[in-house]
Design an enzyme around this catalytic site. Structure first.
Site, short mmCIF file in Angstrom:
data_model
loop_
_atom_site.label_atom_id
_atom_site.label_comp_id
_atom_site.label_asym_id
_atom_site.label_seq_id
_atom_site.Cartn_x
_atom_site.Cartn_y
_atom_site.Cartn_z
N GLU A 126 -2.44 -29.68 27.59
CA GLU A 126 -3.95 -30.05 27.49
C GLU A 126 -3.60 -31.32 26.83
O GLU A 126 -4.06 -32.21 26.58
CB GLU A 126 -4.90 -29.21 27.28
CG GLU A 126 -5.48 -28.62 28.24
CD GLU A 126 -7.29 -27.63 27.34
OE1 GLU A 126 -8.21 -28.11 27.41
OE2 GLU A 126 -6.87 -26.43 27.57
N THR A 179 0.98 -1.09 0.54
CA THR A 179 0.08 -0.30 -0.31
C THR A 179 1.24 1.30 -0.58
O THR A 179 0.63 2.19 -0.33
CB THR A 179 -0.96 0.18 1.29
OG1 THR A 179 -1.60 -0.91 0.60
CG2 THR A 179 -1.51 0.90 1.29
N TYR A 211 -8.45 1.09 -3.58
CA TYR A 211 -7.50 1.09 -4.29
C TYR A 211 -5.98 0.11 -5.07
O TYR A 211 -6.56 -1.01 -4.06
CB TYR A 211 -6.19 1.90 -3.18
CG TYR A 211 -5.41 1.05 -2.17
CD1 TYR A 211 -6.34 1.10 -1.49
CD2 TYR A 211 -3.82 0.32 -2.16
CE1 TYR A 211 -5.69 0.21 0.19
CE2 TYR A 211 -3.93 -0.78 -1.21
CZ TYR A 211 -4.55 -0.33 0.30
OH TYR A 211 -4.14 -1.28 0.88
N SER A 226 1.53 -6.89 -0.79
CA SER A 226 1.85 -8.34 -0.24
C SER A 226 0.69 -9.56 0.30
O SER A 226 1.38 -10.89 0.81
CB SER A 226 2.76 -8.03 1.28
OG SER A 226 1.77 -8.12 2.22
N THR A 280 1.56 -4.18 4.20
CA THR A 280 1.66 -4.64 5.71
C THR A 280 0.99 -5.94 6.45
O THR A 280 1.24 -7.07 6.74
CB THR A 280 0.19 -3.83 6.59
OG1 THR A 280 -0.48 -3.73 5.50
CG2 THR A 280 1.04 -2.11 6.19
N ASP A 281 -0.05 -6.49 4.99
CA ASP A 281 -0.74 -7.91 5.53
C ASP A 281 0.23 -8.93 5.74
O ASP A 281 0.13 -9.96 6.27
CB ASP A 281 -1.49 -8.57 3.92
CG ASP A 281 -2.61 -7.87 3.37
OD1 ASP A 281 -3.23 -6.46 4.58
OD2 ASP A 281 -3.14 -7.36 2.57
N LYS A 311 0.62 -8.17 13.07
CA LYS A 311 -0.78 -7.06 12.38
C LYS A 311 -1.87 -7.12 12.68
O LYS A 311 -2.18 -8.92 13.11
CB LYS A 311 -0.76 -6.87 10.43
CG LYS A 311 -2.23 -6.15 10.28
CD LYS A 311 -2.07 -6.56 8.54
CE LYS A 311 -2.76 -5.29 7.95
NZ LYS A 311 -3.27 -4.89 6.29
N1 ASP Z 1 -2.77 -5.51 1.33
C1 ASP Z 1 -1.83 -4.46 1.19
C2 ASP Z 1 -0.74 -5.54 0.95
O1 ASP Z 1 -0.35 -5.81 2.03
C3 ASP Z 1 -1.78 -4.07 2.51
C4 ASP Z 1 -0.61 -3.15 2.81
O2 ASP Z 1 0.33 -2.73 2.36
O3 ASP Z 1 -1.09 -2.41 3.88
O4 ASP Z 1 -0.06 -5.32 0.19
#
Ligand code: ASP
Length: 357
Positions: free
Chosen positions: A314, A41, A54, A87, A120-121, A193
């Site tokens: 467990e 992103t 986007y 990602s 971020t994924d 995350k």
């Molecule tokens: N889907 C995006 C990615 O991981 C989300 C992000 O970058 O925040 O590339």
């Protein structure tokens, strides 16, 4: 005469090239940082600044660097585009390319640190993978953003600024791979995350922040937990692919045949994102036991966001020949198990590795 002139020109070009390794325009007082861009992103693009939709991985590395005022005062910076994907499409192929390039760059005296821009994924997985296979104590930082580059209040430029500041700071040496976002420094081993849209998405729920960075000024509160980078026994030198490891998510009436199907599809290891303390129902335990008897390594992790998965609590791991993930969530357990399976290791050794990394 003409030949002399040509030779002289070649000599001058070679000398200049030698003075600018990796394309740095050198300021001797600054550190040399390489930014390796992979998309996400932070490189995303939308038609308007306020729309939720986007496309990730659209903007190139040079445009991203140019969008950050003052970044060139922090370090001599050069950029390389390794990939340009969201990602969710990150792959082992790109991981191996990244790891090899980072190890190559950091082995020279000309590079002092690395910043990786990443969606971020799956950033926590890439960061943790690199934490296990980078062979250097020089700083390696990943960063990204939750808002695309075209959004109102896009936070990518400040994240990139802070990431370069961390990578260029001598204090950052020996801290393993770090995720720098939202003014925070997280250890790759501890971070996850936690929110689908908020800029405060990365948290280290069990261990807390490793440090903070405000407009480039930084402080570390602790060192990373577990062995990492230059201390790690893992290497991907010459490795072309990683063994398949699948994650199976637990729940009520968890279908045990998913374990068999996974193995049929080629999995060499299975991570159970179990309920509670890494638990699964009786049918899945029986399928796990059968899998283990056939040489498939089964790790019990959890779908619960915090807490340890304890050995022989467990679930009797000794009886079922399963591994307890300790503190690692399912996605990180998968990364560690993929690397474990590059070599023949006993279940005892793999359990020790889960306690150590
Ligand atoms: N889907 C995006 C990615 O991981 C989300 C992000 O970058 O925040 O590339």
């Amino acid at each position: 005469m003409k030949i002399k002139l040509i030779l002289k020109s070649i000599l001058v070009i070679v000398l200049i090239a030698a003075m600018i390794p990796y394309g740095f325009s050198q300021d001797k007082n600054l550190k040399n940082i390489v930014i390796l861009a992979t998309g996400g992103t932070i490189a995303g693009f939308a038609e308007s600044g306020t729309q939720a939709g986007y496309t990730s991985g659209q903007v190139g590395i040079q445009t991203m660097i140019d969008a950050v005022p003052g970044i060139k005062k922090l370090a001599n910076i050069t950029g390389e585009q390794i990939a340009n994907v969201g990602s969710q499409d990150m792959s082992v192929e790109v991981w191996l390319k990244l790891a090899n390039r980072i190890n190559e760059l950091l082995a020279t005296d000309d590079v002092d640190g690395i910043v990786i821009t990443h969606g971020t994924d799956t950033q926590e997985e890439t960061a943790y993978f690199l934490n296990l296979v980078v062979k250097s104590d020089k700083p390696v930082v990943t960063t990204g953003s939750m808002r695309p580059s075209t959004a109102v209040s896009a936070e990518g430029p400040l994240n990139l600024y802070n990431a370069v500041a961390v990578a260029a700071n001598p204090k950052s040496k020996g801290h393993g791979v770090m995720i720098v976002m939202n003014d925070q420094i997280h250890s790759a081993q501890a971070v996850t995350k936690t929110n689908t849209t908020s800029v405060e998405t990365f948290k280290s729920p069990m261990q807390g922040l490793m440090g903070a960075v405000i407009y480039g000024q930084l402080e570390f509160y602790r060192t990373p937990h577990g062995l990492h980078t230059y201390e790690s026994e893992f290497s991907v030198k010459g490795v072309k692919e990683l063994p398949r490891v699948d994650i199976i998510y637990g729940g009520v009436d968890m279908p045990a045949d998913l374990i068999d199907l996974s193995i049929k599809a080629g999995a060499k290891g299975i991570v159970i994102a179990g309920v509670g303390n890494g638990n699964m129902n009786a049918a899945s335990l029986a399928a796990s036991k059968k899998a283990a008897a056939n040489g498939i390594v089964v790790v019990r992790s959890t779908r619960v966001p915090t807490g340890y998965v304890l050995r022989n609590a467990e679930c009797n791991d000794d009886e079922y020949n399963t591994i307890a993930s300790d503190e690692l969530n399912a996605q990180k357990s998968r990364v560690l198990l993929m690397l474990c399976l590059l070599k023949d290791r006993s279940l005892d050794d793999i359990q020790k590795i889960f306690y150590t990394y």
